[in-house]
Design a protein around this motif. Structure first.
Motif, PDB file in Angstrom:
ATOM      1  N   ARG A  88       8.499  -0.236   0.640  1.00 31.35           N
ATOM      2  CA  ARG A  88       9.506   0.818   0.531  1.00 31.35           C
ATOM      3  C   ARG A  88      10.855   0.245   0.134  1.00 31.35           C
ATOM      4  NH1 ARG A  88       9.433   2.243   5.457  1.00 31.35           N
ATOM      5  NH2 ARG A  88       7.766   3.781   5.291  1.00 31.35           N
ATOM      6  N   ARG A  89      11.213  -0.874   0.745  1.00 29.86           N
ATOM      7  CA  ARG A  89      12.501  -1.497   0.425  1.00 29.86           C
ATOM      8  C   ARG A  89      12.460  -2.160  -0.956  1.00 29.86           C
ATOM      9  NH1 ARG A  89      12.142  -2.600   6.114  1.00 29.86           N
ATOM     10  NH2 ARG A  89      13.903  -1.664   7.234  1.00 29.86           N
ATOM     11  N   LYS A  90      11.328  -2.796  -1.287  1.00 30.37           N
ATOM     12  CA  LYS A  90      11.242  -3.553  -2.536  1.00 30.37           C
ATOM     13  C   LYS A  90      11.393  -2.636  -3.750  1.00 30.37           C
ATOM     14  CE  LYS A  90       8.632  -7.126  -2.683  1.00 30.37           C
ATOM     15  NZ  LYS A  90       7.475  -8.055  -2.695  1.00 30.37           N
ATOM     16  N   VAL A  91      10.802  -1.453  -3.693  1.00 31.04           N
ATOM     17  CA  VAL A  91      10.890  -0.537  -4.837  1.00 31.04           C
ATOM     18  C   VAL A  91      12.102   0.385  -4.740  1.00 31.04           C
ATOM     19  CG1 VAL A  91       8.400  -0.543  -5.184  1.00 31.04           C
ATOM     20  CG2 VAL A  91       9.435   1.220  -3.738  1.00 31.04           C
ATOM     21  N   SER A  92      12.908   0.251  -3.667  1.00 28.14           N
ATOM     22  CA  SER A  92      14.089   1.107  -3.466  1.00 28.14           C
ATOM     23  C   SER A  92      13.711   2.571  -3.628  1.00 28.14           C
ATOM     24  CB  SER A  92      15.193   0.725  -4.463  1.00 28.14           C
ATOM     25  OG  SER A  92      15.560  -0.625  -4.332  1.00 28.14           O
ATOM     26  N   LEU A  93      12.631   2.966  -2.971  1.00 26.15           N
ATOM     27  CA  LEU A  93      12.069   4.305  -3.168  1.00 26.15           C
ATOM     28  C   LEU A  93      13.101   5.404  -2.957  1.00 26.15           C
ATOM     29  CD1 LEU A  93       9.720   6.287  -3.538  1.00 26.15           C
ATOM     30  CD2 LEU A  93       9.181   5.985  -1.112  1.00 26.15           C
TER      31      LEU A  93
ATOM     32  N   MET B 112       1.229   8.629  -5.252  1.00 22.47           N
ATOM     33  CA  MET B 112      -0.120   8.161  -4.992  1.00 22.47           C
ATOM     34  C   MET B 112      -0.151   7.227  -3.784  1.00 22.47           C
ATOM     35  SD  MET B 112      -2.557   5.773  -7.394  1.00 22.47           S
ATOM     36  CE  MET B 112      -1.502   4.350  -7.080  1.00 22.47           C
ATOM     37  N   VAL B 113       0.776   6.280  -3.747  1.00 24.49           N
ATOM     38  CA  VAL B 113       0.807   5.326  -2.640  1.00 24.49           C
ATOM     39  C   VAL B 113       1.145   6.025  -1.332  1.00 24.49           C
ATOM     40  CG1 VAL B 113       1.897   3.236  -1.734  1.00 24.49           C
ATOM     41  CG2 VAL B 113       1.425   3.426  -4.172  1.00 24.49           C
ATOM     42  N   ALA B 114       2.083   6.986  -1.369  1.00 29.12           N
ATOM     43  CA  ALA B 114       2.488   7.689  -0.150  1.00 29.12           C
ATOM     44  C   ALA B 114       1.347   8.496   0.443  1.00 29.12           C
ATOM     45  CB  ALA B 114       3.678   8.598  -0.451  1.00 29.12           C
ATOM     46  N   ARG B 115       0.417   8.946  -0.396  1.00 35.08           N
ATOM     47  CA  ARG B 115      -0.691   9.760   0.088  1.00 35.08           C
ATOM     48  C   ARG B 115      -1.831   8.945   0.692  1.00 35.08           C
ATOM     49  NH1 ARG B 115      -1.826  14.190  -4.708  1.00 35.08           N
ATOM     50  NH2 ARG B 115       0.137  15.359  -4.555  1.00 35.08           N
ATOM     51  N   LEU B 116      -1.822   7.645   0.486  1.00 39.90           N
ATOM     52  CA  LEU B 116      -2.902   6.813   1.016  1.00 39.90           C
ATOM     53  C   LEU B 116      -2.890   6.825   2.539  1.00 39.90           C
ATOM     54  CD1 LEU B 116      -2.665   3.860  -1.488  1.00 39.90           C
ATOM     55  CD2 LEU B 116      -4.567   5.461  -1.263  1.00 39.90           C
ATOM     56  N   PRO B 117      -4.044   6.606   3.182  1.00 42.61           N
ATOM     57  CA  PRO B 117      -4.126   6.677   4.643  1.00 42.61           C
ATOM     58  C   PRO B 117      -3.103   5.802   5.357  1.00 42.61           C
ATOM     59  CG  PRO B 117      -6.323   6.603   3.718  1.00 42.61           C
ATOM     60  CD  PRO B 117      -5.375   6.389   2.571  1.00 42.61           C
ATOM     61  N   GLY B 118      -2.808   4.620   4.821  1.00 43.93           N
ATOM     62  CA  GLY B 118      -1.847   3.743   5.481  1.00 43.93           C
ATOM     63  C   GLY B 118      -0.404   4.023   5.120  1.00 43.93           C
ATOM     64  N   GLY B 119      -0.176   4.868   4.111  1.00 45.58           N
ATOM     65  CA  GLY B 119       1.188   5.163   3.700  1.00 45.58           C
ATOM     66  C   GLY B 119       1.839   3.991   2.983  1.00 45.58           C
ATOM     67  N   ILE B 120       3.143   4.059   2.830  1.00 45.70           N
ATOM     68  CA  ILE B 120       3.907   3.020   2.147  1.00 45.70           C
ATOM     69  C   ILE B 120       4.371   1.976   3.164  1.00 45.70           C
ATOM     70  CG2 ILE B 120       5.985   2.531   0.799  1.00 45.70           C
ATOM     71  CD1 ILE B 120       5.826   5.341  -0.324  1.00 45.70           C
ATOM     72  N   PRO B 121       3.996   0.707   3.007  1.00 46.48           N
ATOM     73  CA  PRO B 121       4.483  -0.325   3.932  1.00 46.48           C
ATOM     74  C   PRO B 121       6.008  -0.423   3.859  1.00 46.48           C
ATOM     75  CG  PRO B 121       2.723  -1.164   2.522  1.00 46.48           C
ATOM     76  CD  PRO B 121       3.128   0.143   1.963  1.00 46.48           C
TER      77      PRO B 121
ATOM     78  N   LYS C 130      -7.759   5.058  11.873  1.00 47.47           N
ATOM     79  CA  LYS C 130      -6.547   4.816  11.107  1.00 47.47           C
ATOM     80  C   LYS C 130      -6.657   3.532  10.309  1.00 47.47           C
ATOM     81  CE  LYS C 130      -2.965   7.051  13.859  1.00 47.47           C
ATOM     82  NZ  LYS C 130      -1.712   6.831  14.597  1.00 47.47           N
ATOM     83  N   SER C 131      -6.109   3.545   9.103  1.00 50.99           N
ATOM     84  CA  SER C 131      -6.021   2.321   8.322  1.00 50.99           C
ATOM     85  C   SER C 131      -4.755   1.590   8.686  1.00 50.99           C
ATOM     86  CB  SER C 131      -5.992   2.659   6.825  1.00 50.99           C
ATOM     87  OG  SER C 131      -7.180   3.306   6.437  1.00 50.99           O
ATOM     88  N   GLU C 132      -4.796   0.285   8.639  1.00 49.30           N
ATOM     89  CA  GLU C 132      -3.595  -0.489   8.880  1.00 49.30           C
ATOM     90  C   GLU C 132      -2.627  -0.300   7.717  1.00 49.30           C
ATOM     91  OE1 GLU C 132      -2.758  -2.122  11.580  1.00 49.30           O
ATOM     92  OE2 GLU C 132      -4.590  -1.381  12.470  1.00 49.30           O
ATOM     93  N   PRO C 133      -1.297  -0.250   7.997  1.00 48.02           N
ATOM     94  CA  PRO C 133      -0.327   0.047   6.962  1.00 48.02           C
ATOM     95  C   PRO C 133      -0.389  -0.858   5.747  1.00 48.02           C
ATOM     96  CG  PRO C 133       0.686   0.160   9.133  1.00 48.02           C
ATOM     97  CD  PRO C 133      -0.707  -0.371   9.313  1.00 48.02           C
ATOM     98  N   ASP C 134      -0.749  -2.138   5.925  1.00 45.71           N
ATOM     99  CA  ASP C 134      -0.716  -3.058   4.801  1.00 45.71           C
ATOM    100  C   ASP C 134      -2.127  -3.392   4.294  1.00 45.71           C
ATOM    101  OD1 ASP C 134       1.896  -4.354   6.587  1.00 45.71           O
ATOM    102  OD2 ASP C 134       2.170  -3.642   4.546  1.00 45.71           O
ATOM    103  N   ASP C 135      -3.100  -2.545   4.598  1.00 46.67           N
ATOM    104  CA  ASP C 135      -4.489  -2.849   4.304  1.00 46.67           C
ATOM    105  C   ASP C 135      -4.822  -2.589   2.834  1.00 46.67           C
ATOM    106  OD1 ASP C 135      -7.660  -1.414   5.041  1.00 46.67           O
ATOM    107  OD2 ASP C 135      -7.162  -3.529   4.894  1.00 46.67           O
TER     108      ASP C 135
END
Length: 330
Positions: A81-86, A68-77, A33-38
């Motif tokens: 998620r809060r900063k971009v008000s996804l 694109m970011v959501a599909r990355l192994p670590g997902g969205i930190p 697993k990749s770390e979420p903020d890696d």
């Protein structure tokens, strides 16, 4: 190629679909697993934040970037998620497309004037909050419970056809946490999720939308996990009572998958995994429900294949469900 991955099981988001020429793909991969903020610096997050999602072209750029970011192994930190008000940006966009007068809607849904039906709804909501709890996503402090009740009652006022359904409490708790307790924003996301992302009639009295998903999902199981699906089918067939012409057991796949889908996996997976799945559901669509269901059943298949009866199946699933909540798919 980007993948949605849960503990080593990959689901290729570019080769899945229901019907048509699209194909679903579920395969096992040995990886860490990749770390979420890696390594998020290399994604040029600052540039993503500068995209303006308010106009048509800008929104498409922004949406593709979020996908694109959501599909990355670590997902969205969580901080990103809060900063971009996804979630809120997606909800606001849909409300604007529906030309909903939000101020009027807010005044109606959060009015302090109580209708006769509000009292009955309030009693049912409080019962569910006490019975099921939301400790995974919101503490049981009285003020948090009050916020949950406020959001759930507001949605019932907004959509009187659906009203309140069991399982909404878990959904509202997750939304409230991400919206940092803002009930107005939480209601917007609830509306977007239930009425736009999920299939139609998912939470109506007859659960028609959910029933359709169950038929589709059982077919997918027979295609993607044929040995497991066949085994579960045989266990159910053994419950047939010829003198009455009935099966004592429902389709065993449905027995657990229905609850997973109704709560969007909030009751069966660890919190970080649930948040990851929700990001994907919101940016990719409701097919993530089916793909995630396949991942979970695949992770449980070895131990389920060893059971000989439906009773043994329910016993092992009781153990496996607890393990899923604590550790996620193996």
């Amino acid at each position: 190629l980007l993948y949605f991955r849960l503990s080593g099981i990959e689901v290729n988001p570019d080769s899945v679909g229901i019907g048509g020429n699209q194909k679903r793909s579920c395969q096992h991969r040995n990886s860490t697993k990749s770390e979420p903020d890696d390594n998020y610096e290399r994604l040029e997050v600052k540039q993503l934040l500068q995209i303006n999602p308010t106009d048509e072209y800008g929104f498409e750029q922004w949406h593709n970037a979020m996908r694109m970011v959501a599909r990355l192994p670590g997902g969205i930190p969580s901080s990103f998620r809060r900063k971009v008000s996804l979630w809120l940006t997606l909800a606001d966009r849909r409300l604007q497309q529906r030309q909903i007068d939000w101020q009027q809607t807010y005044d109606k849904c959060f009015s302090e004037h109580h209708n006769p039906e509000d009292e009955e709804l309030g009693i049912q909501i409080v019962k569910d909050l006490h019975r099921t709890g939301c400790s995974l996503f919101a503490s049981e402090r009285r003020d948090n419970q009050a916020l949950l009740k406020q959001v759930l009652l507001a949605y019932a006022r907004f959509n009187q056809t659906v009203g309140y359904c069991q399982g909404f409490n878990m959904i509202a708790a997750i939304v409230l946490e991400v919206m940092e307790g803002n009930v107005q924003h939480a209601l917007k996301v609830m509306i977007y999720l239930i009425e736009h992302v999920l299939p139609e009639s998912y939470f109506t009295n007859n659960l028609r939308g959910l029933s359709v998903d169950m038929v589709v999902f059982r077919d997918l199981m027979h295609v993607k996990l044929p040995e497991l699906a066949g085994h579960l089918y045989r266990l159910q067939q053994e419950s047939y009572e010829p003198t009455l012409g009935i099966y004592y057991e429902p389709p065993l796949i449905n027995a657990f998958t229905m609850q997973w889908f109704l709560t969007l996996f909030a009751t069966c997976l660890p919190k970080p995994t649930v948040m990851r799945i929700w990001d994907l559901i919101l940016v990719e669509g409701n097919e993530i429900l089916l793909r995630t269901g396949l991942v979970i059943w695949n992770s449980l298949s070895d131990r389920i294949m060893a059971v000989k009866t439906a009773d043994e199946f329910y016993s092992i699933m009781d153990v496996l469900t607890r393990e899923l909540i604590e550790f996620g798919p193996a």
